[in-house]
Write an enzyme that holds these catalytic residues in place. Structure first.
Site, PDB file in Angstrom:
ATOM      1  N   GLY A   1       0.638  -1.304  -0.038  1.00  0.00           N
ATOM      2  CA  GLY A   1       0.023   0.039  -0.056  1.00  0.00           C
ATOM      3  C   GLY A   1       0.922   1.288   0.041  1.00  0.00           C
ATOM      4  O   GLY A   1       0.148   2.261   0.239  1.00  0.00           O
TER       5      GLY A   1
ATOM      6  N   GLU B   1       4.930  -5.929   2.170  1.00  0.00           N
ATOM      7  CA  GLU B   1       4.699  -6.342   0.956  1.00  0.00           C
ATOM      8  C   GLU B   1       4.466  -5.221  -0.194  1.00  0.00           C
ATOM      9  O   GLU B   1       3.324  -5.105  -0.612  1.00  0.00           O
ATOM     10  CB  GLU B   1       3.345  -7.409   0.893  1.00  0.00           C
ATOM     11  CG  GLU B   1       3.600  -8.354   1.684  1.00  0.00           C
ATOM     12  CD  GLU B   1       1.973  -9.178   1.848  1.00  0.00           C
ATOM     13  OE1 GLU B   1       2.077 -10.451   2.102  1.00  0.00           O
ATOM     14  OE2 GLU B   1       1.175  -8.700   1.408  1.00  0.00           O
TER      15      GLU B   1
ATOM     16  N   CYS C   1     -12.959   2.265 -29.282  1.00  0.00           N
ATOM     17  CA  CYS C   1     -14.194   2.985 -29.354  1.00  0.00           C
ATOM     18  C   CYS C   1     -15.116   3.438 -28.043  1.00  0.00           C
ATOM     19  O   CYS C   1     -16.045   2.773 -27.942  1.00  0.00           O
ATOM     20  CB  CYS C   1     -15.270   2.400 -30.426  1.00  0.00           C
ATOM     21  SG  CYS C   1     -14.413   2.362 -32.119  1.00  0.00           S
TER      22      CYS C   1
ATOM     23  N   ARG D   1      -5.220   2.099 -16.178  1.00  0.00           N
ATOM     24  CA  ARG D   1      -5.316   2.787 -15.137  1.00  0.00           C
ATOM     25  C   ARG D   1      -6.028   4.115 -15.072  1.00  0.00           C
ATOM     26  O   ARG D   1      -6.792   4.521 -14.355  1.00  0.00           O
ATOM     27  CB  ARG D   1      -3.925   2.942 -14.291  1.00  0.00           C
ATOM     28  CG  ARG D   1      -3.308   1.670 -13.853  1.00  0.00           C
ATOM     29  CD  ARG D   1      -2.274   2.058 -12.715  1.00  0.00           C
ATOM     30  NE  ARG D   1      -2.831   2.294 -11.569  1.00  0.00           N
ATOM     31  CZ  ARG D   1      -2.900   3.672 -10.895  1.00  0.00           C
ATOM     32  NH1 ARG D   1      -2.109   4.655 -11.404  1.00  0.00           N
ATOM     33  NH2 ARG D   1      -3.545   3.545  -9.750  1.00  0.00           N
TER      34      ARG D   1
HETATM   35  C1  LIG Z   1      -1.922  -5.926  -3.876  1.00  0.00           C
HETATM   36  C2  LIG Z   1      -1.366  -6.226  -2.612  1.00  0.00           C
HETATM   37  C3  LIG Z   1      -0.083  -5.775  -2.301  1.00  0.00           C
HETATM   38  C4  LIG Z   1       0.714  -4.627  -2.720  1.00  0.00           C
HETATM   39  O1  LIG Z   1      -0.058  -3.709  -2.609  1.00  0.00           O
HETATM   40  P1  LIG Z   1       0.384  -2.422  -3.296  1.00  0.00           P
HETATM   41  O2  LIG Z   1      -0.606  -1.033  -2.958  1.00  0.00           O
HETATM   42  O3  LIG Z   1       0.926  -2.461  -4.601  1.00  0.00           O
HETATM   43  O4  LIG Z   1       1.981  -1.970  -2.396  1.00  0.00           O
HETATM   44  C5  LIG Z   1       0.450  -6.385  -1.187  1.00  0.00           C
HETATM   45  N1  LIG Z   1      -0.215  -7.460  -0.387  1.00  0.00           N
HETATM   46  C6  LIG Z   1      -1.524  -8.043  -0.982  1.00  0.00           C
HETATM   47  C7  LIG Z   1      -1.894  -9.163  -0.256  1.00  0.00           C
HETATM   48  C8  LIG Z   1      -2.000  -7.543  -2.063  1.00  0.00           C
HETATM   49  O5  LIG Z   1      -3.062  -7.988  -2.403  1.00  0.00           O
END
Ligand SMILES: *Cc1c(COP(=O)(O)O)cnc(C)c1O
Length: 420
Positions: A244, A279, A348, A318
């Site tokens: 995140g 992550e 289109c 996006r």
């Molecule tokens: C998508 C996701 C992330 C990474 O999210 P980012 O916003 O790209 O950092 C990490 N952990 C899980 C479980 C996710 O689904």
């Protein structure tokens, strides 16, 4: 305490703006490989991973592969000492193909199709270090049915998200994780049938400084929940707070000062026995990628100057999907006077625009444009809408280019179709 600032880290600057890519090199790449073309810079991937990893020295940092599962990206993260979090069997497969040790992989199952659980359970049978994270009793039942009794983490829904997440329908968020009210009961059940090693929550997306208070509140809650589980069920080896971490898509937005974020997170987590895991996906990949696209049409209309390019929402969704801002640069003539234009592709639908009324160095037919910050959630979301072949990708390392994904041909588009 570290004294790194926003502007200086041992692992490259905290953001790479589109204007910092070498225009001439981009023009060469487009001439050699055609457009639309994804370009990914392996050196920047490595720098982003290392900078993040260095900012959280006590944490285990896994790259969330779904942001960009390209072979070049995964190999680069692995070479930088990183580990990989996967959320689907295809991602597991590609991580293994890129050289990941399955014992070190994390598989996060969200409403997992049967084939995904089959794949993960089979992989774990040979590689017991693989850890599976799940957020529903059903998923654990289905793992047990497959004979899996290995390492698991429970994904919890802390009931609070970050920033804009709080405003979205609760039903949407309820998709993810065991409700916090049920956590201890579920943990007790799970610990009886599996090796319960961790707790997980991915609570934010695109978190920048303004969202940090909310994010820390969620992190704090998850840490509390982890302490509850430890008291009720027993020790955990890790608590994974997900990804995140945001990146500045707009030129005026400042990048995250990771050292500050790390201090805030440490404070929010408090005294915690289990190791902290993170992550990041977007943070590692976003500014390592750009898309090159050629102008094919310039149309003056009373309402706008419309610039047609050969990339589209099929190439990069996006802007259409999230109203996302991505910088656009005229790589052929960056110094030309700028004027407000709308840039769009050949699909289109009125959703197929990369920008509306935005100043760009005046584009002419044949010019090469670059769309910036497309390294995360770009190529992974590309589609064949309008029967467009999927674009190619080149990876740069030390300035050297390697074609890492062949552009599809029309034969590829029709190859798997059957006639009666
Ligand atoms: C998508 C996701 C992330 C990474 O999210 P980012 O916003 O790209 O950092 C990490 N952990 C899980 C479980 C996710 O689904």
């Amino acid at each position: 305490m570290s004294t790194h600032t926003d502007h200086e880290t041992p692992h490259g600057p905290p953001v790479r703006r589109l204007s910092e890519w070498p225009d001439e090199r981009l023009r060469e790449l487009a001439a050699q490989y055609g457009t639309p073309l994804y370009v990914v810079d392996r050196d920047r991937i490595a720098a982003n991973y290392r900078r993040f990893d260095a900012a959280f020295p006590d944490a285990r940092v896994m790259y969330a592969a779904k942001a960009n599962t390209g072979r070049a990206v995964l190999e680069t993260v692995l070479a930088a000492g990183g580990e990989i979090e996967c959320a689907a069997r295809g991602e597991l497969r590609r991580a293994v193909a890129a050289g990941a040790d399955p014992n070190e992989l994390r598989y996060t199952a969200v409403n997992p199709p049967a084939a995904d659980l089959d794949y993960a359970a089979e992989l774990a049978a040979d590689h017991p270090g693989l850890t599976i994270t799940a957020g529903a009793r059903d998923t654990f039942d289905r793992l047990a049915e497959r004979g899996f009794d290995g390492r698991v983490a429970i994904r919890v829904n802390p009931g609070i998200g970050t920033g804009h997440h709080e405003k979205v329908a609760t039903g949407k968020d309820a998709k993810f994780g065991v409700p916090s009210e049920e956590l201890v009961a579920v943990a007790n059940e799970i610990a009886a049938g599996f090796d319960l090693v961790g707790l997980h929550a991915h609570v934010g997306s695109g978190v920048l400084h303004d969202d940090l208070d909310d994010h820390c509140r969620a992190v704090s809650r998850v840490a509390d929940l982890a302490r509850e589980v430890e008291t009720a069920v027993g020790e955990l080896s890790f608590v994974d707070f997900g990804g995140g971490f945001g990146v500045p898509y707009r030129p005026e937005t400042q990048p995250l000062a990771l050292d500050h974020v790390a201090d805030r997170l440490r404070e929010a987590v408090g005294d915690l026995g289990p190791r902290v895991e993170l992550e990041p996906g977007r943070y590692v990949a976003a500014d390592a990628g750009t898309i090159l696209t050629r102008v094919n049409t310039v149309k003056e209309s009373p309402a706008a100057t419309v610039v047609g390019v050969d990339a589209s929402l099929a190439t990069f969704v996006r802007p259409a999907m999230f109203d996302a801002y991505h910088p656009i640069r005229n790589v052929s003539a960056p110094d030309r006077a700028s004027r407000p234009v709308s840039v769009g592709g050949p699909c289109c639908t009125s959703a197929d625009v990369f920008c509306t009324d935005r100043p760009v160095a005046e584009p002419e037919r044949g010019d090469l444009l670059a769309v910036g910050n497309t390294g995360a959630y770009g190529v992974e979301l590309a589609s064949r809408f309008h029967s467009q072949p999927l674009p190619g990708e080149v990876a740069l390392r030390d300035g050297e280019a390697q074609l890492t994904r062949e552009p599809e041909s029309l034969d590829d588009v029709t190859a798997r179709e059957q006639s009666r």
